[in-house]
Scaffold this motif. Structure first.
Motif, PDB file in Angstrom:
ATOM      1  N   GLY A 126       8.040   9.723  28.360  1.00 55.61           N
ATOM      2  CA  GLY A 126       7.334  10.176  27.301  1.00 55.61           C
ATOM      3  C   GLY A 126       8.479   9.752  26.225  1.00 55.61           C
ATOM      4  N   ALA A 127       9.137  10.972  25.828  1.00 60.19           N
ATOM      5  CA  ALA A 127      10.345  10.679  24.409  1.00 60.19           C
ATOM      6  C   ALA A 127      11.245   9.708  24.791  1.00 60.19           C
ATOM      7  CB  ALA A 127      10.473  11.860  24.156  1.00 60.19           C
ATOM      8  N   THR A 128      11.544   9.705  26.179  1.00 60.03           N
ATOM      9  CA  THR A 128      12.861   9.032  26.597  1.00 60.03           C
ATOM     10  C   THR A 128      12.715   7.591  27.002  1.00 60.03           C
ATOM     11  OG1 THR A 128      12.304   9.377  28.961  1.00 60.03           O
ATOM     12  CG2 THR A 128      13.976  10.950  27.808  1.00 60.03           C
ATOM     13  N   GLY A 129      13.844   6.682  26.537  1.00 62.15           N
ATOM     14  CA  GLY A 129      13.715   5.275  26.594  1.00 62.15           C
ATOM     15  C   GLY A 129      14.124   4.833  28.095  1.00 62.15           C
ATOM     16  N   PHE A 130      14.274   3.485  28.079  1.00 62.01           N
ATOM     17  CA  PHE A 130      14.198   2.743  29.607  1.00 62.01           C
ATOM     18  C   PHE A 130      15.354   2.703  30.135  1.00 62.01           C
ATOM     19  CE2 PHE A 130       9.746   0.902  29.944  1.00 62.01           C
ATOM     20  CZ  PHE A 130       9.123   2.078  29.934  1.00 62.01           C
ATOM     21  N   GLY A 131      16.600   3.048  29.298  1.00 64.55           N
ATOM     22  CA  GLY A 131      17.949   3.211  29.650  1.00 64.55           C
ATOM     23  C   GLY A 131      18.187   3.753  31.061  1.00 64.55           C
ATOM     24  N   TRP A 132      17.313   4.749  31.372  1.00 60.85           N
ATOM     25  CA  TRP A 132      17.747   5.532  32.475  1.00 60.85           C
ATOM     26  C   TRP A 132      17.143   4.624  33.920  1.00 60.85           C
ATOM     27  CZ3 TRP A 132      21.150   9.203  31.408  1.00 60.85           C
ATOM     28  CH2 TRP A 132      21.094   9.592  30.222  1.00 60.85           C
ATOM     29  N   ARG A 133      16.584   3.623  33.669  1.00 59.47           N
ATOM     30  CA  ARG A 133      15.925   2.759  34.761  1.00 59.47           C
ATOM     31  C   ARG A 133      17.226   1.733  35.264  1.00 59.47           C
ATOM     32  NH1 ARG A 133      14.148  -2.351  34.865  1.00 59.47           N
ATOM     33  NH2 ARG A 133      13.120  -3.099  36.569  1.00 59.47           N
ATOM     34  N   PHE A 134      17.185   2.077  36.886  1.00 58.99           N
ATOM     35  CA  PHE A 134      17.832   0.911  37.712  1.00 58.99           C
ATOM     36  C   PHE A 134      17.431  -0.223  37.419  1.00 58.99           C
ATOM     37  CE2 PHE A 134      19.342  -1.025  41.490  1.00 58.99           C
ATOM     38  CZ  PHE A 134      20.508  -1.205  41.026  1.00 58.99           C
ATOM     39  N   PRO A 135      18.036  -1.206  36.956  1.00 63.97           N
ATOM     40  CA  PRO A 135      17.195  -2.775  36.950  1.00 63.97           C
ATOM     41  C   PRO A 135      16.983  -3.191  38.261  1.00 63.97           C
ATOM     42  CG  PRO A 135      19.638  -2.736  36.522  1.00 63.97           C
ATOM     43  CD  PRO A 135      19.278  -1.479  36.514  1.00 63.97           C
ATOM     44  N   SER A 136      15.713  -3.063  38.905  1.00 66.16           N
ATOM     45  CA  SER A 136      15.320  -3.551  39.974  1.00 66.16           C
ATOM     46  C   SER A 136      13.767  -3.228  40.094  1.00 66.16           C
ATOM     47  CB  SER A 136      15.934  -2.808  41.186  1.00 66.16           C
ATOM     48  OG  SER A 136      15.264  -3.017  42.538  1.00 66.16           O
ATOM     49  N   ASP A 137      13.146  -4.417  40.814  1.00 66.65           N
ATOM     50  CA  ASP A 137      11.678  -4.244  40.842  1.00 66.65           C
ATOM     51  C   ASP A 137      11.131  -3.272  41.527  1.00 66.65           C
ATOM     52  OD1 ASP A 137      11.335  -6.583  39.301  1.00 66.65           O
ATOM     53  OD2 ASP A 137      11.063  -8.144  41.168  1.00 66.65           O
ATOM     54  N   GLU A 138      12.065  -2.516  42.322  1.00 68.42           N
ATOM     55  CA  GLU A 138      11.666  -1.400  42.927  1.00 68.42           C
ATOM     56  C   GLU A 138      11.837  -0.011  42.336  1.00 68.42           C
ATOM     57  OE1 GLU A 138      13.768  -1.262  46.828  1.00 68.42           O
ATOM     58  OE2 GLU A 138      13.519  -3.269  47.212  1.00 68.42           O
ATOM     59  N   HIS A 139      12.264  -0.009  41.095  1.00 66.24           N
ATOM     60  CA  HIS A 139      12.273   1.068  40.213  1.00 66.24           C
ATOM     61  C   HIS A 139      11.661   0.655  38.929  1.00 66.24           C
ATOM     62  CE1 HIS A 139      14.863   2.805  43.210  1.00 66.24           C
ATOM     63  NE2 HIS A 139      15.599   1.705  43.169  1.00 66.24           N
ATOM     64  N   VAL A 140      10.351   1.798  38.880  1.00 67.30           N
ATOM     65  CA  VAL A 140       9.571   1.070  37.712  1.00 67.30           C
ATOM     66  C   VAL A 140       9.568   2.193  36.539  1.00 67.30           C
ATOM     67  CG1 VAL A 140       7.214   0.621  36.815  1.00 67.30           C
ATOM     68  CG2 VAL A 140       8.217  -0.183  39.110  1.00 67.30           C
ATOM     69  N   SER A 141       9.731   1.858  35.465  1.00 66.46           N
ATOM     70  CA  SER A 141       9.478   2.952  34.431  1.00 66.46           C
ATOM     71  C   SER A 141       8.028   2.460  33.559  1.00 66.46           C
ATOM     72  CB  SER A 141      10.783   2.910  33.405  1.00 66.46           C
ATOM     73  OG  SER A 141      11.688   3.528  34.098  1.00 66.46           O
ATOM     74  N   LEU A 142       7.217   3.517  33.393  1.00 68.12           N
ATOM     75  CA  LEU A 142       6.045   3.310  32.698  1.00 68.12           C
ATOM     76  C   LEU A 142       5.816   4.194  31.494  1.00 68.12           C
ATOM     77  CD1 LEU A 142       3.578   2.903  35.777  1.00 68.12           C
ATOM     78  CD2 LEU A 142       4.718   0.973  34.493  1.00 68.12           C
ATOM     79  N   ASP A 143       5.403   3.600  30.570  1.00 65.88           N
ATOM     80  CA  ASP A 143       4.788   4.256  29.363  1.00 65.88           C
ATOM     81  C   ASP A 143       3.520   3.836  28.647  1.00 65.88           C
ATOM     82  OD1 ASP A 143       5.661   2.432  27.675  1.00 65.88           O
ATOM     83  OD2 ASP A 143       7.168   3.482  26.647  1.00 65.88           O
ATOM     84  N   LYS A 144       3.004   4.611  27.685  1.00 66.03           N
ATOM     85  CA  LYS A 144       1.899   4.173  26.843  1.00 66.03           C
ATOM     86  C   LYS A 144       2.109   3.089  26.114  1.00 66.03           C
ATOM     87  CE  LYS A 144      -2.430   4.993  26.188  1.00 66.03           C
ATOM     88  NZ  LYS A 144      -3.669   4.966  27.010  1.00 66.03           N
ATOM     89  N   GLY A 145       3.206   2.667  25.681  1.00 73.79           N
ATOM     90  CA  GLY A 145       3.551   1.548  24.909  1.00 73.79           C
ATOM     91  C   GLY A 145       3.324   1.702  23.339  1.00 73.79           C
ATOM     92  N   LEU A 146       3.039   3.079  22.851  1.00 69.85           N
ATOM     93  CA  LEU A 146       2.851   3.436  21.367  1.00 69.85           C
ATOM     94  C   LEU A 146       3.866   2.852  20.674  1.00 69.85           C
ATOM     95  CD1 LEU A 146       1.507   6.976  21.976  1.00 69.85           C
ATOM     96  CD2 LEU A 146       0.156   4.719  21.960  1.00 69.85           C
ATOM     97  N   PRO A 147       3.426   2.682  19.214  1.00 67.52           N
ATOM     98  CA  PRO A 147       4.535   2.393  18.412  1.00 67.52           C
ATOM     99  C   PRO A 147       5.926   3.256  18.279  1.00 67.52           C
ATOM    100  CG  PRO A 147       2.506   2.037  17.351  1.00 67.52           C
ATOM    101  CD  PRO A 147       2.483   2.522  18.764  1.00 67.52           C
ATOM    102  N   CYS A 148       5.482   4.603  18.545  1.00 71.74           N
ATOM    103  CA  CYS A 148       6.480   5.523  18.572  1.00 71.74           C
ATOM    104  C   CYS A 148       7.527   6.112  19.829  1.00 71.74           C
ATOM    105  CB  CYS A 148       6.081   7.009  18.153  1.00 71.74           C
ATOM    106  SG  CYS A 148       4.752   7.550  19.250  1.00 71.74           S
ATOM    107  N   ARG A 149       7.204   5.028  20.751  1.00 73.31           N
ATOM    108  CA  ARG A 149       7.959   5.076  21.928  1.00 73.31           C
ATOM    109  C   ARG A 149       9.123   5.198  21.684  1.00 73.31           C
ATOM    110  NH1 ARG A 149       7.337  -0.841  24.828  1.00 73.31           N
ATOM    111  NH2 ARG A 149       7.490   0.378  26.566  1.00 73.31           N
ATOM    112  N   SER A 150       9.879   6.050  22.801  1.00 72.80           N
ATOM    113  CA  SER A 150      11.300   6.298  23.056  1.00 72.80           C
ATOM    114  C   SER A 150      11.936   7.031  21.926  1.00 72.80           C
ATOM    115  CB  SER A 150      12.184   4.884  23.094  1.00 72.80           C
ATOM    116  OG  SER A 150      11.639   4.046  24.109  1.00 72.80           O
ATOM    117  N   CYS A 151      10.809   7.811  21.195  1.00 74.26           N
ATOM    118  CA  CYS A 151      11.353   8.530  20.109  1.00 74.26           C
ATOM    119  C   CYS A 151      12.595   9.657  20.410  1.00 74.26           C
ATOM    120  CB  CYS A 151      10.112   9.277  19.331  1.00 74.26           C
ATOM    121  SG  CYS A 151       9.665  10.732  20.527  1.00 74.26           S
TER     122      CYS A 151
END
Length: 347
Positions: free
Chosen positions: A286-311
């Motif tokens: 929701g409000a958090t960004g993707f900096g918490w995601r381990f960089p691997s295809d086995e670990h996926v972060s999904l969001d709605k992709g709104l202009p206000c993402r990662s607020c």
């Protein structure tokens, strides 16, 4: 600043007080410090509530814990910080610059006191610092170590179990009517409403998964005060949802996650636990960004992709990024991750 890339410390203190997920994210840095200085003793200073995730870690010699309830008396607290600071450390790494860490550093005579770039009013406490890096949170933490000639090279977080703990997890999973690697763990809670996917969406995603994997169950995780949320997800899910009668400890939860096919949840500590035990993760943002995601295809972060993402806001009138982000938009990734894990078990 003096070059410290070739120092040979004998005793190191790493300061990472909180939160639980951040302590897990600091474990790659502990590994890197021990690999760089194999003959040094490495101690860690953390809060009592976080200490269990560091148990059995072969890179750590001793854990100093801060129990805030036991240190309410200022004189008692200062005496404890002085004891730590005067323990003959020749390298202190401070990952947070929190007040309690700074008290320890004030009492220390360590010739090298390293942190990220401090504000001007804290610079007298440190001898060296490093500009923070962008990207995955564990990479950012390890970036503090660059003056020592240490670089993060994709090392994941780590949690280490005893054989007894793993045997307990196997037995517990069976006692809940599940089979190892034939269930997913689900973390539907978050203390911030702007980071919490609705219960109905978690239930909806579980139902969609079970249309393809009819024998796969969902084990709903919960922490203190989170049981009502877990029960609501289970109620909406119906058949296939499992909740334990008693709340698991941090280590018990992580051990159970190590035998799951997938972890699904909000952006909170259990996702980092899952990474640390090599279980694929699907995280809803929701409000958090993707900096918490381990960089691997086995670990996926999904969001709605709104202009206000990662607020990163704690309040929002609509929470559109969560309320209108539907299970149907997540199911393909969930099935792909489950497939990856099940295939790996066949090898």
């Amino acid at each position: 600043m003096k070059d410290i890339s070739n120092i040979q410390p004998k005793k190191i203190l790493a300061c990472q007080l909180r939160q639980i997920g951040d302590v897990v994210l600091a474990t790659p840095s502990f590994r890197l410090l021990k690999e760089k200085f194999p003959n040094a003793k490495l101690d860690v200073l953390t809060e009592k509530k976080c200490a269990s995730v560091l148990e059995n870690n072969p890179h750590i010699n001793h854990v100093w814990t801060i129990d805030k309830n036991a240190l309410k008396n200022p004189l008692k607290a200062l005496k404890y910080y002085r004891e730590i600071g005067k323990s003959d450390y020749d390298l202190i790494v401070d990952f947070q610059q929190l007040p309690r860490c700074k008290w320890v550093i004030r009492f220390s005579n360590a010739p090298v006191r390293l942190s990220f770039t401090p504000p001007w009013y804290n610079r007298h406490l440190y001898t060296h610092w490093s500009t923070p890096l962008n990207g995955y949170a564990a990479k950012c933490k390890a970036g503090v170590l660059r003056p020592l000639g240490i670089e993060w090279n994709g090392e994941p977080p780590e949690i280490f179990f005893t054989d007894e703990e793993l045997k307990w997890a196997e037995s517990f999973i069976l006692s809940q009517g599940m089979e190892a690697y034939r269930f997913v763990t689900v973390d539907p809670s978050h203390r911030r409403i702007t980071r919490k996917w609705p219960e109905r969406h978690f239930a909806g995603l579980i139902k969609l998964i079970r249309t393809q994997h009819t024998n796969l169950k969902a084990f709903i995780l919960y922490g203190p005060s989170e049981l009502p949320v877990a029960k609501e997800v289970a109620r909406l899910t119906g058949d296939g949802a499992v909740i334990s009668d008693s709340m698991l400890s941090l280590r018990e939860m992580a051990a159970v996650q190590s035998m799951a096919a997938l972890h699904i949840g909000n952006c909170s500590s259990p996702r980092h636990f899952a990474v640390a035990v090599n279980t694929p993760t699907l995280t809803i943002h929701g409000a958090t960004g993707f900096g918490w995601r381990f960089p691997s295809d086995e670990h996926v972060s999904l969001d709605k992709g709104l202009p206000c993402r990662s607020c990163n806001k704690n309040h929002c009138e609509t929470r559109e990024c969560l309320e209108e982000f539907y299970p149907e938009e997540c199911i393909d990734e969930a099935l792909r991750l489950i497939k990856i894990k099940l295939r790996s078990l066949e090898k």
